[in-house]
Scaffold this motif. Structure first.
Motif, PDB file in Angstrom:
ATOM      1  N   VAL A   1       0.800  -1.222   0.000  1.00 29.79           N
ATOM      2  CA  VAL A   1       0.000   0.000   0.000  1.00 29.79           C
ATOM      3  C   VAL A   1       0.834   1.275   0.000  1.00 29.79           C
ATOM      4  O   VAL A   1       0.356   2.336  -0.402  1.00 29.79           O
ATOM      5  CB  VAL A   1      -0.980   0.035   1.202  1.00 29.79           C
ATOM      6  N   GLU A   2       2.109   1.166   0.409  1.00 31.62           N
ATOM      7  CA  GLU A   2       2.910   2.397   0.545  1.00 31.62           C
ATOM      8  C   GLU A   2       3.028   3.176  -0.763  1.00 31.62           C
ATOM      9  O   GLU A   2       3.050   4.396  -0.776  1.00 31.62           O
ATOM     10  CB  GLU A   2       4.338   2.107   1.037  1.00 31.62           C
ATOM     11  N   VAL A   3       3.100   2.399  -1.856  1.00 33.39           N
ATOM     12  CA  VAL A   3       3.329   3.012  -3.161  1.00 33.39           C
ATOM     13  C   VAL A   3       2.211   4.014  -3.511  1.00 33.39           C
ATOM     14  O   VAL A   3       2.407   4.971  -4.248  1.00 33.39           O
ATOM     15  CB  VAL A   3       3.473   1.890  -4.231  1.00 33.39           C
ATOM     16  N   PHE A   4       1.027   3.782  -2.907  1.00 35.16           N
ATOM     17  CA  PHE A   4      -0.105   4.645  -3.251  1.00 35.16           C
ATOM     18  C   PHE A   4      -0.061   6.002  -2.550  1.00 35.16           C
ATOM     19  O   PHE A   4      -0.636   6.971  -3.035  1.00 35.16           O
ATOM     20  CB  PHE A   4      -1.433   3.977  -2.873  1.00 35.16           C
ATOM     21  N   LEU A   5       0.602   6.056  -1.394  1.00 37.82           N
ATOM     22  CA  LEU A   5       0.451   7.239  -0.551  1.00 37.82           C
ATOM     23  C   LEU A   5       0.789   8.574  -1.220  1.00 37.82           C
ATOM     24  O   LEU A   5      -0.013   9.504  -1.172  1.00 37.82           O
ATOM     25  CB  LEU A   5       1.213   7.055   0.769  1.00 37.82           C
ATOM     26  N   PRO A   6       1.970   8.715  -1.866  1.00 39.63           N
ATOM     27  CA  PRO A   6       2.268  10.032  -2.441  1.00 39.63           C
ATOM     28  C   PRO A   6       1.304  10.424  -3.562  1.00 39.63           C
ATOM     29  O   PRO A   6       1.154  11.600  -3.873  1.00 39.63           O
ATOM     30  CB  PRO A   6       3.685   9.875  -3.011  1.00 39.63           C
ATOM     31  N   LEU A   7       0.663   9.418  -4.151  1.00 38.59           N
ATOM     32  CA  LEU A   7      -0.187   9.715  -5.303  1.00 38.59           C
ATOM     33  C   LEU A   7      -1.668   9.595  -4.958  1.00 38.59           C
ATOM     34  O   LEU A   7      -2.507   9.440  -5.848  1.00 38.59           O
ATOM     35  CB  LEU A   7       0.162   8.772  -6.453  1.00 38.59           C
ATOM     36  N   ILE A   8      -1.952   9.695  -3.684  1.00 35.72           N
ATOM     37  CA  ILE A   8      -3.329   9.444  -3.245  1.00 35.72           C
ATOM     38  C   ILE A   8      -4.315  10.452  -3.849  1.00 35.72           C
ATOM     39  O   ILE A   8      -5.433  10.117  -4.209  1.00 35.72           O
ATOM     40  CB  ILE A   8      -3.393   9.408  -1.693  1.00 35.72           C
ATOM     41  N   LYS A   9      -3.850  11.697  -4.021  1.00 34.83           N
ATOM     42  CA  LYS A   9      -4.737  12.720  -4.572  1.00 34.83           C
ATOM     43  C   LYS A   9      -5.026  12.437  -6.061  1.00 34.83           C
ATOM     44  O   LYS A   9      -6.167  12.550  -6.516  1.00 34.83           O
ATOM     45  CB  LYS A   9      -4.071  14.096  -4.415  1.00 34.83           C
ATOM     46  N   TYR A  10      -3.968  12.045  -6.755  1.00 31.29           N
ATOM     47  CA  TYR A  10      -4.109  11.695  -8.177  1.00 31.29           C
ATOM     48  C   TYR A  10      -5.079  10.515  -8.323  1.00 31.29           C
ATOM     49  O   TYR A  10      -5.995  10.530  -9.161  1.00 31.29           O
ATOM     50  CB  TYR A  10      -2.725  11.348  -8.731  1.00 31.29           C
ATOM     51  N   MET A  11      -4.891   9.511  -7.466  1.00 28.45           N
ATOM     52  CA  MET A  11      -5.764   8.335  -7.555  1.00 28.45           C
ATOM     53  C   MET A  11      -7.211   8.685  -7.201  1.00 28.45           C
ATOM     54  O   MET A  11      -8.147   8.253  -7.868  1.00 28.45           O
ATOM     55  CB  MET A  11      -5.263   7.233  -6.617  1.00 28.45           C
ATOM     56  N   GLY A  12      -7.355   9.478  -6.149  1.00 23.82           N
ATOM     57  CA  GLY A  12      -8.705   9.884  -5.733  1.00 23.82           C
ATOM     58  C   GLY A  12      -9.397  10.655  -6.841  1.00 23.82           C
ATOM     59  O   GLY A  12     -10.587  10.461  -7.118  1.00 23.82           O
ATOM     60  N   ASN A  13      -8.628  11.530  -7.492  1.00 27.86           N
ATOM     61  CA  ASN A  13      -9.151  12.317  -8.608  1.00 27.86           C
ATOM     62  C   ASN A  13      -9.691  11.396  -9.711  1.00 27.86           C
ATOM     63  O   ASN A  13     -10.821  11.551 -10.189  1.00 27.86           O
ATOM     64  CB  ASN A  13      -8.010  13.191  -9.137  1.00 27.86           C
ATOM     65  N   ILE A  14      -8.890  10.395 -10.063  1.00 23.57           N
ATOM     66  CA  ILE A  14      -9.292   9.504 -11.153  1.00 23.57           C
ATOM     67  C   ILE A  14     -10.459   8.608 -10.729  1.00 23.57           C
ATOM     68  O   ILE A  14     -11.471   8.490 -11.440  1.00 23.57           O
ATOM     69  CB  ILE A  14      -8.107   8.642 -11.628  1.00 23.57           C
ATOM     70  N   LEU A  15     -10.335   8.008  -9.543  1.00 16.41           N
ATOM     71  CA  LEU A  15     -11.377   7.056  -9.138  1.00 16.41           C
ATOM     72  C   LEU A  15     -12.714   7.764  -8.907  1.00 16.41           C
ATOM     73  O   LEU A  15     -13.761   7.312  -9.373  1.00 16.41           O
ATOM     74  CB  LEU A  15     -10.943   6.299  -7.876  1.00 16.41           C
ATOM     75  N   GLY A  16     -12.659   8.902  -8.206  1.00 19.73           N
ATOM     76  CA  GLY A  16     -13.893   9.653  -7.946  1.00 19.73           C
ATOM     77  C   GLY A  16     -14.516  10.141  -9.250  1.00 19.73           C
ATOM     78  O   GLY A  16     -15.726  10.040  -9.467  1.00 19.73           O
ATOM     79  N   GLY A  17     -13.681  10.664 -10.134  1.00 19.08           N
ATOM     80  CA  GLY A  17     -14.185  11.200 -11.402  1.00 19.08           C
ATOM     81  C   GLY A  17     -14.781  10.111 -12.278  1.00 19.08           C
ATOM     82  O   GLY A  17     -15.832  10.306 -12.906  1.00 19.08           O
ATOM     83  N   MET A  18     -14.117   8.950 -12.311  1.00 18.36           N
ATOM     84  CA  MET A  18     -14.659   7.857 -13.134  1.00 18.36           C
ATOM     85  C   MET A  18     -15.996   7.391 -12.569  1.00 18.36           C
ATOM     86  O   MET A  18     -16.922   7.064 -13.325  1.00 18.36           O
ATOM     87  CB  MET A  18     -13.671   6.684 -13.195  1.00 18.36           C
ATOM     88  N   ALA A  19     -16.095   7.372 -11.242  1.00 16.90           N
ATOM     89  CA  ALA A  19     -17.375   6.977 -10.626  1.00 16.90           C
ATOM     90  C   ALA A  19     -18.474   7.952 -11.060  1.00 16.90           C
ATOM     91  O   ALA A  19     -19.583   7.546 -11.413  1.00 16.90           O
ATOM     92  CB  ALA A  19     -17.236   6.945  -9.109  1.00 16.90           C
ATOM     93  N   LEU A  20     -18.143   9.251 -11.073  1.00 19.86           N
ATOM     94  CA  LEU A  20     -19.120  10.251 -11.525  1.00 19.86           C
ATOM     95  C   LEU A  20     -19.516   9.997 -12.974  1.00 19.86           C
ATOM     96  O   LEU A  20     -20.693  10.060 -13.344  1.00 19.86           O
ATOM     97  CB  LEU A  20     -18.522  11.656 -11.438  1.00 19.86           C
ATOM     98  N   HIS A  21     -18.509   9.713 -13.799  1.00 23.02           N
ATOM     99  CA  HIS A  21     -18.771   9.471 -15.223  1.00 23.02           C
ATOM    100  C   HIS A  21     -19.746   8.298 -15.378  1.00 23.02           C
ATOM    101  O   HIS A  21     -20.722   8.372 -16.123  1.00 23.02           O
ATOM    102  CB  HIS A  21     -17.457   9.183 -15.946  1.00 23.02           C
ATOM    103  N   VAL A  22     -19.464   7.217 -14.657  1.00 20.40           N
ATOM    104  CA  VAL A  22     -20.314   6.028 -14.776  1.00 20.40           C
ATOM    105  C   VAL A  22     -21.723   6.342 -14.274  1.00 20.40           C
ATOM    106  O   VAL A  22     -22.722   6.103 -14.963  1.00 20.40           O
ATOM    107  CB  VAL A  22     -19.711   4.852 -13.971  1.00 20.40           C
TER     108      VAL A  22
END
Ligand code: ASP
Length: 428
Positions: free
Chosen positions: A215-236
């Motif tokens: 899980v450590e690898v995700f931490l610095p990029l958590i905002k980037y990931m949240g942006n993509i995952l949240g946005g894709m959920a909105l799109h769907v």
């Protein structure tokens, strides 16, 4: 046995998914690294590969036979052109919306602002394809090598041509048509057999990803990931639901329930192509679409329609520009939309394909391709999610087109005891 019947195959696939996540996580946190690696090599990897190979081996025969039959059933070029036109409009339109949404949301959230990360020096961008070659390449020089290499657009071309020939020959090709129908039933049944292994396969695929990446690898990029995952959920949730409601007057919640097996398999395999056998089955048995529509639209969609990938590209472009401190203009935005839409046409639905497309987009707007190295570490998990979105997009367009062609059986769409829920659907 009773438990199996009650839970159904989709339920068991979900169990495999959750168990894989938990097992991978516990293993990563609690076991010494050597033991962790050994379990991945001896258990998770083989399970995942057996399942993946099993469905991959059926993709080309399934697309070839069912699309030939589907085209033969349509029979006339005008109707085929109409279905093609509608589905292409939906595919390109939703892709353009996804990129714009990804780009716009990232401009608001600023996932890369103030971030300083080391670029992964091991990343060497692959060469991106020339667009005209993609179009010319649709016509294969040798149909057999197209099948062996699994070139989906070429296989589609061969199948459509064969289907049209069968239709125009009428009774003279009737024996071949009957043979193909029988072959189609055999391949469908093979898909079913392979799907019985899906819970274990999904377990292996998930456990491997989590246990090897942690899980450590995700931490610095958590905002980037949240942006993509949240946005894709909105799109769907917003874009697909609206399309289903406005163009087809279908209940979106029921649609997502019906699409569930394909979504889960797409998530686990990170490949729209490999998911095709399941997507085709889902369209037929759970959505109620006719062969003549989904046999054409889904293989095409798995190759050219990638809304999740497009969303990631919009967002990743802004992210990389922010990390490098390079400003983007309105002209750049238009270039990104155009390039990413075109790029998605030429890239197959396989794991990691989105990054190759991203390198095309980045170089077009003058951003450093090496920037991809920053997001590489977290891309696998994002790839899994965007593949699920990609497959959902293919199914949305298919259902809308089927409805508009009078080729959607709503009794199946709204059916309570959906097939593929349990072993019961193998009995047919
Ligand atoms: N893995 C994706 C798919 O198969 C493509 C990508 O975004 O890499 O649809």
């Amino acid at each position: 046995m009773t438990g199996r019947r009650k839970l159904g195959l989709t339920g068991w696939i979900m169990v495999g998914l959750v168990a894989g996540l938990l097992c991978g996580l516990l293993q990563y946190l609690l076991l010494p690294p050597e033991l962790n690696v050994a379990i991945i090599r001896w258990v998770h990897d083989p399970l995942g590969k057996i399942f993946l190979n099993g469905i991959r081996m059926l993709v080309v025969p399934l697309v070839l036979v069912s699309l030939t039959l589907g085209t033969a059933a349509i029979g006339d070029l005008r109707k085929l052109g109409r279905i093609g036109g509608k589905v292409m409009g939906l595919y390109l339109g939703t892709t353009a919306i996804a990129i714009s949404l990804g780009y716009a949301l990232a401009r608001i959230i600023h996932p890369g602002r103030g971030l300083s990360i080391d670029v992964d020096a091991t990343f060497s961008p692959k060469e991106s394809p020339f667009l005209m070659d993609i179009l010319v390449d649709i016509v294969p020089r040798n149909p057999f090598s197209a099948m062996v290499e699994g070139k989906m657009l070429q296989v589609i071309f061969v199948a459509v041509l064969a289907g049209l020939a069968i239709a125009s020959l009428g009774p003279r090709a009737a024996t071949l048509k009957r043979g193909l129908e029988s072959l189609d039933a055999v391949i469908q049944r093979m898909v079913w057999f392979v799907m019985l292994f899906a819970p274990l396969g999904v377990f292996g695929l998930l456990a491997k990803v989590v246990a090897s990446e942690g899980v450590e690898v995700f931490l610095p990029l958590i905002k980037y990931m949240g942006n993509i995952l949240g946005g894709m959920a909105l799109h769907v949730v917003i874009v697909y639901s609206l399309i289903l409601l406005v163009f087809a007057r279908l209940n979106p919640i029921r649609f997502f329930q019906n699409a569930w097996p394909a979504i889960v398999v797409a998530f686990s395999t990170a490949s729209s192509n490999a998911t095709l056998p399941v997507t085709l089955r889902t369209a037929e048995e759970r959505m109620g679409s006719e062969d003549s529509v989904h046999a054409f639209t889904l293989p095409l969609g798995a190759t050219i329609n990638m809304d999740g990938t497009a969303f990631m590209q919009g967002c990743a472009t802004v992210f990389i520009a922010e990390v490098y401190g390079i400003p983007l203009s309105t002209g750049d935005f238009l270039t990104v939309v155009l390039m990413a839409t075109l790029a998605s046409v030429g890239t197959a639905g396989v794991p990691g394909a989105g990054l190759i497309m991203l390198s095309m987009v980045l170089s077009e707007v003058g951003l450093p391709i090496e920037g991809i190295g920053i997001i590489l570490g977290v891309d696998r998990i994002l790839d899994m999610c965007r593949t699920a979105v990609n497959v959902c997009g293919d199914l949305t367009a298919t259902v809308v087109v089927a409805k508009s062609e009078g080729a959607l059986d709503e009794n199946v769409f709204y059916h309570e005891n959906l097939p593929m829920k349990g072993a019961g659907s193998a009995q047919t």
